[in-house]
Design a protein around this motif. Structure first.
Motif, PDB file in Angstrom:
ATOM      1  N   GLY A   1     -15.426 -16.922  63.876  1.00 47.07           N
ATOM      2  CA  GLY A   1     -16.567 -16.662  64.628  1.00 47.07           C
ATOM      3  C   GLY A   1     -16.020 -16.585  65.927  1.00 47.07           C
ATOM      4  N   VAL A   2     -16.202 -15.250  66.624  1.00 46.62           N
ATOM      5  CA  VAL A   2     -15.718 -15.139  68.049  1.00 46.62           C
ATOM      6  C   VAL A   2     -16.990 -14.646  68.784  1.00 46.62           C
ATOM      7  CG1 VAL A   2     -13.584 -14.926  67.188  1.00 46.62           C
ATOM      8  CG2 VAL A   2     -14.940 -12.958  67.544  1.00 46.62           C
ATOM      9  N   ALA A   3     -16.818 -15.018  70.059  1.00 42.90           N
ATOM     10  CA  ALA A   3     -17.707 -14.320  71.235  1.00 42.90           C
ATOM     11  C   ALA A   3     -17.159 -14.143  72.498  1.00 42.90           C
ATOM     12  CB  ALA A   3     -19.017 -15.380  71.195  1.00 42.90           C
ATOM     13  N   GLY A   4     -17.800 -13.278  73.234  1.00 42.37           N
ATOM     14  CA  GLY A   4     -17.193 -13.059  74.533  1.00 42.37           C
ATOM     15  C   GLY A   4     -16.776 -11.628  74.865  1.00 42.37           C
ATOM     16  N   PRO A   5     -16.339 -11.323  75.914  1.00 38.05           N
ATOM     17  CA  PRO A   5     -16.501 -12.227  77.315  1.00 38.05           C
ATOM     18  C   PRO A   5     -17.541 -12.431  77.769  1.00 38.05           C
ATOM     19  CG  PRO A   5     -14.737 -10.379  77.357  1.00 38.05           C
ATOM     20  CD  PRO A   5     -15.795 -10.128  76.181  1.00 38.05           C
ATOM     21  N   MET A   6     -18.071 -13.472  78.594  1.00 37.20           N
ATOM     22  CA  MET A   6     -19.365 -13.650  79.146  1.00 37.20           C
ATOM     23  C   MET A   6     -19.152 -14.455  80.114  1.00 37.20           C
ATOM     24  SD  MET A   6     -21.922 -15.204  76.321  1.00 37.20           S
ATOM     25  CE  MET A   6     -21.718 -13.837  75.162  1.00 37.20           C
ATOM     26  N   LEU A   7     -20.192 -14.606  81.109  1.00 39.91           N
ATOM     27  CA  LEU A   7     -19.811 -15.731  82.137  1.00 39.91           C
ATOM     28  C   LEU A   7     -20.527 -17.060  81.860  1.00 39.91           C
ATOM     29  CD1 LEU A   7     -21.251 -13.312  84.974  1.00 39.91           C
ATOM     30  CD2 LEU A   7     -18.790 -14.267  84.696  1.00 39.91           C
ATOM     31  N   ASP A   8     -21.578 -17.090  80.783  1.00 43.31           N
ATOM     32  CA  ASP A   8     -22.105 -18.177  80.468  1.00 43.31           C
ATOM     33  C   ASP A   8     -21.023 -19.095  79.680  1.00 43.31           C
ATOM     34  OD1 ASP A   8     -23.730 -20.274  79.285  1.00 43.31           O
ATOM     35  OD2 ASP A   8     -25.512 -19.067  79.586  1.00 43.31           O
ATOM     36  N   THR A   9     -20.489 -20.210  79.938  1.00 40.42           N
ATOM     37  CA  THR A   9     -19.533 -20.728  79.143  1.00 40.42           C
ATOM     38  C   THR A   9     -20.193 -21.690  77.730  1.00 40.42           C
ATOM     39  OG1 THR A   9     -19.800 -22.818  80.808  1.00 40.42           O
ATOM     40  CG2 THR A   9     -18.117 -20.903  81.140  1.00 40.42           C
ATOM     41  N   VAL A  10     -21.652 -21.929  78.041  1.00 39.76           N
ATOM     42  CA  VAL A  10     -22.092 -22.668  77.130  1.00 39.76           C
ATOM     43  C   VAL A  10     -22.539 -21.766  76.005  1.00 39.76           C
ATOM     44  CG1 VAL A  10     -24.138 -24.090  76.469  1.00 39.76           C
ATOM     45  CG2 VAL A  10     -22.936 -24.536  78.738  1.00 39.76           C
ATOM     46  N   LEU A  11     -22.994 -20.622  76.538  1.00 34.91           N
ATOM     47  CA  LEU A  11     -23.807 -19.613  75.501  1.00 34.91           C
ATOM     48  C   LEU A  11     -22.575 -19.077  74.716  1.00 34.91           C
ATOM     49  CD1 LEU A  11     -25.992 -18.025  74.498  1.00 34.91           C
ATOM     50  CD2 LEU A  11     -25.656 -16.235  76.355  1.00 34.91           C
ATOM     51  N   VAL A  12     -21.425 -18.672  75.317  1.00 36.43           N
ATOM     52  CA  VAL A  12     -20.326 -18.146  74.622  1.00 36.43           C
ATOM     53  C   VAL A  12     -19.632 -18.980  73.620  1.00 36.43           C
ATOM     54  CG1 VAL A  12     -18.464 -18.996  76.036  1.00 36.43           C
ATOM     55  CG2 VAL A  12     -18.148 -16.564  74.644  1.00 36.43           C
ATOM     56  N   GLY A  13     -19.605 -20.348  73.645  1.00 36.36           N
ATOM     57  CA  GLY A  13     -19.309 -21.165  72.741  1.00 36.36           C
ATOM     58  C   GLY A  13     -20.190 -21.268  71.611  1.00 36.36           C
ATOM     59  N   TYR A  14     -21.475 -21.383  72.255  1.00 39.64           N
ATOM     60  CA  TYR A  14     -22.658 -21.402  71.186  1.00 39.64           C
ATOM     61  C   TYR A  14     -22.578 -20.239  70.131  1.00 39.64           C
ATOM     62  CZ  TYR A  14     -27.569 -20.460  69.680  1.00 39.64           C
ATOM     63  OH  TYR A  14     -28.640 -20.226  68.986  1.00 39.64           O
ATOM     64  N   MET A  15     -22.380 -18.983  70.675  1.00 35.82           N
ATOM     65  CA  MET A  15     -22.436 -17.915  69.887  1.00 35.82           C
ATOM     66  C   MET A  15     -21.251 -17.836  68.844  1.00 35.82           C
ATOM     67  SD  MET A  15     -23.711 -15.138  72.656  1.00 35.82           S
ATOM     68  CE  MET A  15     -23.688 -13.703  71.409  1.00 35.82           C
ATOM     69  N   ALA A  16     -20.134 -18.429  69.445  1.00 38.33           N
ATOM     70  CA  ALA A  16     -18.944 -18.177  68.544  1.00 38.33           C
ATOM     71  C   ALA A  16     -19.267 -19.337  67.298  1.00 38.33           C
ATOM     72  CB  ALA A  16     -17.599 -18.487  69.296  1.00 38.33           C
ATOM     73  N   GLY A  17     -19.644 -20.174  67.765  1.00 42.16           N
ATOM     74  CA  GLY A  17     -19.842 -21.442  66.765  1.00 42.16           C
ATOM     75  C   GLY A  17     -20.741 -21.117  65.593  1.00 42.16           C
ATOM     76  N   GLY A  18     -21.913 -20.437  66.080  1.00 41.30           N
ATOM     77  CA  GLY A  18     -22.941 -19.882  65.229  1.00 41.30           C
ATOM     78  C   GLY A  18     -22.346 -18.770  64.105  1.00 41.30           C
ATOM     79  N   ALA A  19     -21.663 -17.923  64.712  1.00 42.51           N
ATOM     80  CA  ALA A  19     -21.012 -17.029  63.776  1.00 42.51           C
ATOM     81  C   ALA A  19     -20.232 -17.813  62.765  1.00 42.51           C
ATOM     82  CB  ALA A  19     -20.336 -15.800  64.822  1.00 42.51           C
ATOM     83  N   PHE A  20     -19.462 -18.490  63.398  1.00 41.43           N
ATOM     84  CA  PHE A  20     -18.374 -19.179  62.304  1.00 41.43           C
ATOM     85  C   PHE A  20     -19.243 -19.917  61.135  1.00 41.43           C
ATOM     86  CE2 PHE A  20     -16.134 -22.977  61.052  1.00 41.43           C
ATOM     87  CZ  PHE A  20     -15.047 -22.343  60.429  1.00 41.43           C
ATOM     88  N   MET A  21     -20.189 -20.696  61.511  1.00 41.72           N
ATOM     89  CA  MET A  21     -21.212 -21.528  60.733  1.00 41.72           C
ATOM     90  C   MET A  21     -21.580 -20.719  59.680  1.00 41.72           C
ATOM     91  SD  MET A  21     -20.534 -24.722  60.992  1.00 41.72           S
ATOM     92  CE  MET A  21     -22.071 -25.437  60.711  1.00 41.72           C
ATOM     93  N   ARG A  22     -22.096 -19.472  60.148  1.00 42.98           N
ATOM     94  CA  ARG A  22     -22.756 -18.597  59.255  1.00 42.98           C
ATOM     95  C   ARG A  22     -21.863 -18.043  58.002  1.00 42.98           C
ATOM     96  NH1 ARG A  22     -25.331 -16.986  64.037  1.00 42.98           N
ATOM     97  NH2 ARG A  22     -27.779 -17.377  63.985  1.00 42.98           N
ATOM     98  N   ASP A  23     -20.851 -17.672  58.477  1.00 46.15           N
ATOM     99  CA  ASP A  23     -19.657 -17.112  57.678  1.00 46.15           C
ATOM    100  C   ASP A  23     -19.006 -18.179  56.847  1.00 46.15           C
ATOM    101  OD1 ASP A  23     -20.025 -14.618  58.324  1.00 46.15           O
ATOM    102  OD2 ASP A  23     -18.273 -14.412  59.341  1.00 46.15           O
ATOM    103  N   GLU A  24     -18.940 -19.287  57.467  1.00 49.44           N
ATOM    104  CA  GLU A  24     -18.478 -20.545  56.791  1.00 49.44           C
ATOM    105  C   GLU A  24     -19.513 -21.043  55.684  1.00 49.44           C
ATOM    106  OE1 GLU A  24     -16.820 -24.154  55.473  1.00 49.44           O
ATOM    107  OE2 GLU A  24     -18.830 -23.850  56.439  1.00 49.44           O
ATOM    108  N   LEU A  25     -20.711 -20.756  55.888  1.00 49.12           N
ATOM    109  CA  LEU A  25     -21.575 -21.250  55.031  1.00 49.12           C
ATOM    110  C   LEU A  25     -21.516 -20.599  53.606  1.00 49.12           C
ATOM    111  CD1 LEU A  25     -24.562 -22.443  54.047  1.00 49.12           C
ATOM    112  CD2 LEU A  25     -25.692 -20.882  55.441  1.00 49.12           C
ATOM    113  N   SER A  26     -21.425 -19.203  53.645  1.00 50.18           N
ATOM    114  CA  SER A  26     -21.206 -18.373  52.527  1.00 50.18           C
ATOM    115  C   SER A  26     -19.634 -18.226  52.428  1.00 50.18           C
ATOM    116  CB  SER A  26     -21.845 -16.872  52.977  1.00 50.18           C
ATOM    117  OG  SER A  26     -21.460 -16.270  54.111  1.00 50.18           O
ATOM    118  N   ASN A  27     -18.776 -18.890  52.901  1.00 51.98           N
ATOM    119  CA  ASN A  27     -17.443 -18.842  52.421  1.00 51.98           C
ATOM    120  C   ASN A  27     -16.735 -17.209  52.510  1.00 51.98           C
ATOM    121  OD1 ASN A  27     -14.996 -20.205  51.559  1.00 51.98           O
ATOM    122  ND2 ASN A  27     -15.538 -19.495  49.365  1.00 51.98           N
TER     123      ASN A  27
END
Length: 602
Positions: free
Chosen positions: A371-397
């Motif tokens: 789950g990866v994201a960026g580059p972007m200026l918003d340091t909170v949003l980029v971490g949120y997007m990366a975490g969301g992408a990882f959790m979605r794929d991790e949910l379905s293994n």
């Protein structure tokens, strides 16, 4: 009339693709066909008589016309001087002051037209056929792939035996076809030469370029993924990686994937699907190679894996120079989670890469969830997007099996960061084949050769391999928490990221527990005699934060939360006396301020 028009159209079309002037030494052949009524020029019908003219039968008219045209051809008459002279009763075909033939009203009537129209047709035929070159080649220049054959078809007024010879047989060999009028050219060596073709003493040259194809790829390729199901974006990535991994490119060539057919829906665990991929490989000085290979995508039934270690790449968070940011050792059977979060403060662009390096003599294979994201200026949003992408794929293994050749490195992330831009990601990497390998996170000058890579690139590993391993390695990055809430009693407060995990030497603490999996089991009860609503809320405790969660198998998120806000995540309507269990999985995401708190209340 219809057949005559077809004949004229064919002859006119032929004239358009050939020279307008006859070969200087070649004399067109004029004859009469077996019916005795048709005048032939270069073995092609020019005039067909259907009626007598006075005492002259159609056959006699054809013979006389052929004799006149023979004399004109021998005298090198300019075909442009042949014209039609018409009056009310006849149309005469003339060559200067010389009569070629007469078109009578009976000729025109038999063809269901007028003498002028039919005469104009005959004039065009005569001009075109007298102008026909002795030799017409299908290709004056031809590109022949190295080791392959190509044909040059030979036509024209000269119809005798063909001979051919290459000016340089080491580059291209020429031979005359036995089953048609063509010359076969075989590419022997990369280079340029010419083939001379001779018919009835007339000569023509064809330039031959022998070139390599820009590359090659097999027609059946296999790749492997995981997931229940595996989503489309990973099928797309896996198919492209299979193509890139199996393509063989000449120096300086590049490959382009145009379309993938067969990845329009997820792939269930244990299933296999074939994808068709349109590919081209091109390069300066090469023949473009095109193909549509089949990629067999197999979804392996592999159980979900818990990470044995967390590789934490966030020190420094703000990049002030180009450097290796993290290096860690990978071993078979020890899944590793990699969290990176870096902001470019160098003042100029930087290439941030995450890669696995196989320095050994045998191939290596890795299962990767990313789950990866960026580059972007918003340091909170980029971490949120990366975490969301990882959790979605991790949910379905959902992951991809990546294969890395010996002494090679595989690029998993390749981001070009502008000033103050941040790149963030969570990956889980499990080495399943091969000797020990390494994971590396680095910020590189973007114009260096090492940085000229894309996601999925497989490049040579450094010849002299030496990495200083990082110490931000945390074992067993997972916590299991049990909590309960009874309606009417004290609310339940569940801390996320509050109790820091430590490295194996207990020397370093991971404050905020970023990248650590929290498995939370909550029992909620309603002992009252009334239906009650129970809510689960996300409360930022340390400042602006985002959260990503799997709650009872469904993905839920809180994009921005700022104290003292409480962000609703889930709610449950409990009947009187009802109890139920709530299952929550979360990972503190980079860029946010943790610890945070989950609140359960009615």
């Amino acid at each position: 009339m219809f057949m005559r028009l077809k004949l004229a159209i064919a002859i006119a079309a032929f004239a358009l693709i050939t020279s307008n002037s006859a070969t200087a030494g070649f004399i067109p052949k004029v004859s009469v066909d077996s019916t005795g009524r048709t005048v032939m020029i270069n073995n092609r019908a020019a005039i067909r008589f259907h009626a007598s003219n006075g005492s002259l039968s159609p056959a006699e008219r054809a013979r006389i016309t052929a004799e006149r045209l023979t004399r004109l051809a021998a005298s090198k008459v300019d075909p442009k001087t042949i014209y039609l002279k018409a009056d009310n009763q006849y149309a005469r075909i003339m060559a200067g002051e010389t009569l070629v033939c007469i078109v009578t009203a009976d000729d025109a009537r038999a063809s269901k037209t007028t003498p002028t129209t039919l005469g104009s047709l005959w004039v065009r035929n005569i001009r075109n056929l007298l102008s026909m070159p002795a030799i017409v080649l299908s290709d004056k220049e031809i590109v022949v792939p190295l080791g392959e054959n190509r044909r040059i078809y030979v036509s024209g007024a000269a119809t005798g035996p063909i001979s051919a010879a290459s000016k340089n047989a080491d580059i291209a060999f020429a031979s005359v076809g036995t089953d048609g009028r063509y010359v076969q050219v075989t590419g022997q060596k990369v280079g340029q030469t010419a083939v001379e073709i001779v018919v009835e003493g007339e000569r023509a040259l064809a330039t031959v370029y022998v070139k390599k194809y820009a590359g090659f790829i097999g027609q059946i390729i296999s790749t492997e993924v995981t997931g229940n199901p595996c989503p489309r974006h990973l099928l797309d990535y896996a198919a492209k990686q299979a193509i890139l991994r199996n393509a063989v490119l000449e120096s300086g060539a590049s490959i382009k994937i145009h379309n993938i057919d067969g990845i329009d829906r997820p792939l269930q665990s244990g299933a296999t699907r074939e994808a068709k991929v349109d590919v081209s490989i091109s390069g300066n000085g090469y023949i473009t190679y095109t193909a549509t290979p089949t990629v067999k995508i197999q979804n392996l039934s592999i159980p979900r894996e818990e990470a044995a270690q967390l590789f934490y790449s966030n020190n420094p968070e703000r990049l002030l120079k180009y450097q290796t940011l993290f290096a860690g050792k990978l071993e078979q059977g020890k899944p590793v989670r990699i969290l990176y979060h870096h902001q470019n403060a160098i003042g100029k662009r930087a290439k941030l890469i995450v890669e696995v390096i196989n320095p050994g003599p045998t191939p290596a294979a890795f299962r990767v969830i990313k789950g990866v994201a960026g580059p972007m200026l918003d340091t909170v949003l980029v971490g949120y997007m990366a975490g969301g992408a990882f959790m979605r794929d991790e949910l379905s293994n959902a992951g991809v099996i990546e294969r890395v050749p010996p002494q090679s490195r595989l690029v998993l992330v390749s981001d070009t960061l502008g000033h103050n831009e941040t790149s963030s990601g969570i990956l889980q990497v499990n080495q399943i084949e091969g000797q020990s390998s390494y994971a590396r996170v680095a910020a590189l000058p973007p114009d260096t050769e090492e940085a000229q890579v894309n996601v999925g690139s497989i490049m040579p590993a450094p010849a002299i391999f030496a990495l200083e391993l990082s110490d931000h390695v945390y074992p067993n990055p997972a916590k299991t928490l049990e909590a309960s809430y009874v309606v009417g009693e004290r609310w339940a407060f569940i801390p996320i990221g509050r109790h820091a995990i430590t490295d194996s030497a207990a020397q370093k603490k991971l404050y905020g527990n970023y990248g650590v999996t929290y498995n939370i089991n909550i029992k909620v009860e309603n002992p009252t005699e009334q239906p009650k609503k129970v809510s689960v809320l996300f409360e930022p405790s340390a400042g602006l934060a985002s959260g990503v969660f799997i709650i009872d198998g469904e993905f839920v998120s809180a994009k921005y939360a700022k104290p003292p806000a409480e962000i609703p995540l889930a709610s449950y309507q409990l009947k009187p006396g009802e109890s139920r269990n709530v299952r929550i999985v979360t990972v503190p995401v980079a860029g946010s301020n943790y610890p945070a708190t989950l609140v359960v209340r009615s």
